[in-house]
Structure formats: structure tokens, C-alpha cells
Scaffold this motif. Structure first.
Motif, PDB file in Angstrom:
ATOM      1  N   ARG A  29       0.831  -1.202   0.000  1.00 46.72           N
ATOM      2  CA  ARG A  29       0.000   0.000   0.000  1.00 46.72           C
ATOM      3  C   ARG A  29       0.866   1.254   0.000  1.00 46.72           C
ATOM      4  O   ARG A  29       0.599   2.199  -0.738  1.00 46.72           O
ATOM      5  N   ALA A  30       1.921   1.268   0.797  1.00 42.84           N
ATOM      6  CA  ALA A  30       2.809   2.432   0.853  1.00 42.84           C
ATOM      7  C   ALA A  30       3.502   2.633  -0.484  1.00 42.84           C
ATOM      8  O   ALA A  30       3.658   3.766  -0.943  1.00 42.84           O
ATOM      9  N   THR A  31       3.893   1.537  -1.127  1.00 43.07           N
ATOM     10  CA  THR A  31       4.556   1.633  -2.425  1.00 43.07           C
ATOM     11  C   THR A  31       3.615   2.224  -3.464  1.00 43.07           C
ATOM     12  O   THR A  31       4.007   3.079  -4.259  1.00 43.07           O
ATOM     13  N   MET A  32       2.368   1.785  -3.464  1.00 38.78           N
ATOM     14  CA  MET A  32       1.385   2.308  -4.420  1.00 38.78           C
ATOM     15  C   MET A  32       1.134   3.793  -4.182  1.00 38.78           C
ATOM     16  O   MET A  32       1.018   4.574  -5.126  1.00 38.78           O
ATOM     17  N   GLN A  33       1.059   4.195  -2.924  1.00 35.07           N
ATOM     18  CA  GLN A  33       0.838   5.601  -2.601  1.00 35.07           C
ATOM     19  C   GLN A  33       2.008   6.447  -3.082  1.00 35.07           C
ATOM     20  O   GLN A  33       1.812   7.550  -3.601  1.00 35.07           O
ATOM     21  N   GLN A  34       3.230   5.940  -2.929  1.00 37.59           N
ATOM     22  CA  GLN A  34       4.401   6.676  -3.393  1.00 37.59           C
ATOM     23  C   GLN A  34       4.371   6.833  -4.903  1.00 37.59           C
ATOM     24  O   GLN A  34       4.699   7.905  -5.431  1.00 37.59           O
ATOM     25  N   GLN A  35       3.958   5.792  -5.620  1.00 35.75           N
ATOM     26  CA  GLN A  35       3.891   5.864  -7.078  1.00 35.75           C
ATOM     27  C   GLN A  35       2.827   6.857  -7.518  1.00 35.75           C
ATOM     28  O   GLN A  35       3.033   7.621  -8.462  1.00 35.75           O
ATOM     29  N   GLN A  36       1.691   6.855  -6.845  1.00 34.28           N
ATOM     30  CA  GLN A  36       0.628   7.795  -7.198  1.00 34.28           C
ATOM     31  C   GLN A  36       1.065   9.226  -6.942  1.00 34.28           C
ATOM     32  O   GLN A  36       0.786  10.122  -7.743  1.00 34.28           O
ATOM     33  N   ARG A  62       2.792  14.867 -13.486  1.00 30.55           N
ATOM     34  CA  ARG A  62       1.756  15.527 -14.291  1.00 30.55           C
ATOM     35  C   ARG A  62       1.768  17.030 -14.067  1.00 30.55           C
ATOM     36  O   ARG A  62       1.637  17.820 -15.001  1.00 30.55           O
ATOM     37  N   ARG A  63       1.926  17.440 -12.797  1.00 29.58           N
ATOM     38  CA  ARG A  63       1.996  18.871 -12.479  1.00 29.58           C
ATOM     39  C   ARG A  63       3.196  19.517 -13.161  1.00 29.58           C
ATOM     40  O   ARG A  63       3.106  20.612 -13.717  1.00 29.58           O
ATOM     41  N   LEU A  64       4.326  18.844 -13.121  1.00 26.41           N
ATOM     42  CA  LEU A  64       5.535  19.379 -13.755  1.00 26.41           C
ATOM     43  C   LEU A  64       5.354  19.495 -15.263  1.00 26.41           C
ATOM     44  O   LEU A  64       5.740  20.496 -15.876  1.00 26.41           O
ATOM     45  N   MET A  80       5.570  22.895 -17.467  1.00 22.37           N
ATOM     46  CA  MET A  80       6.460  23.032 -18.622  1.00 22.37           C
ATOM     47  C   MET A  80       5.682  23.476 -19.857  1.00 22.37           C
ATOM     48  O   MET A  80       6.146  24.308 -20.625  1.00 22.37           O
ATOM     49  N   GLU A  81       4.484  22.922 -20.046  1.00 20.93           N
ATOM     50  CA  GLU A  81       3.658  23.283 -21.198  1.00 20.93           C
ATOM     51  C   GLU A  81       3.307  24.756 -21.192  1.00 20.93           C
ATOM     52  O   GLU A  81       3.194  25.378 -22.248  1.00 20.93           O
ATOM     53  N   ASN A  82       3.108  25.315 -20.012  1.00 23.25           N
ATOM     54  CA  ASN A  82       2.678  26.708 -19.894  1.00 23.25           C
ATOM     55  C   ASN A  82       3.825  27.705 -19.981  1.00 23.25           C
ATOM     56  O   ASN A  82       3.581  28.909 -20.007  1.00 23.25           O
TER      57      ASN A  82
END
Length: 76
Positions: A38-45, A52-54, A58-60
């Protein structure tokens, strides 16, 4: 000058088991580390959200937008 050799030091064995046997037994008896999935999945998310934010940031950026316009103009 004659070189004198140091007397040999003989140590008595304190165990009947060789180092190889000892380490082999340690490896056989080693317990696997528990993995918290569960902790591993949370870290990946969390990492995915940050990426996605980065990418959005960059697009903007004006420099990236200008480079994309140049690339689009060259493709036509």
C-alpha cells in the motif's frame, strides 16, 4: 644484517564450523523483508501526480510554447 622471521602464531580453532558453513546457514535462515504494498502504491501515485503537475508547468512556459510553435511550423 640477517633478516629474522617472526615466530609463527597458531590460533586454536574456537568453532567446529567453517566460515563458509556459517554464512551459508545465515543466508538460509534469513527472513525476507516485509513489503508494504500500500505504501509503495501511494508513493507511485504521488510521484505520478508530481510528474503531471511538472509537465503542465512546462507546457505553460513561454519558451516551451515558442519551441512547440516552431516545431509545428517546420512540420507543415
Amino acid at each position: 644484517m640477517a633478516a629474522q622471521s617472526a615466530p609463527k602464531v597458531v590460533l586454536k580453532s574456537t568453532t567446529k564450523m567453517s566460515l563458509n558453513e556459517r554464512f551459508t546457514n545465515m543466508l538460509k535462515n534469513k527472513q525476507p523483508m516485509p513489503v508494504n504494498i500500500r505504501a509503495t502504491m501511494q508513493q507511485q501515485q504521488l510521484a505520478s501526480a508530481r510528474n503531471r503537475r511538472l509537465a503542465q508547468q512546462m507546457e505553460n512556459r513561454p519558451s516551451v510554447q515558442a519551441a512547440l510553435k516552431l516545431k509545428q511550423g517546420a512540420a507543415w
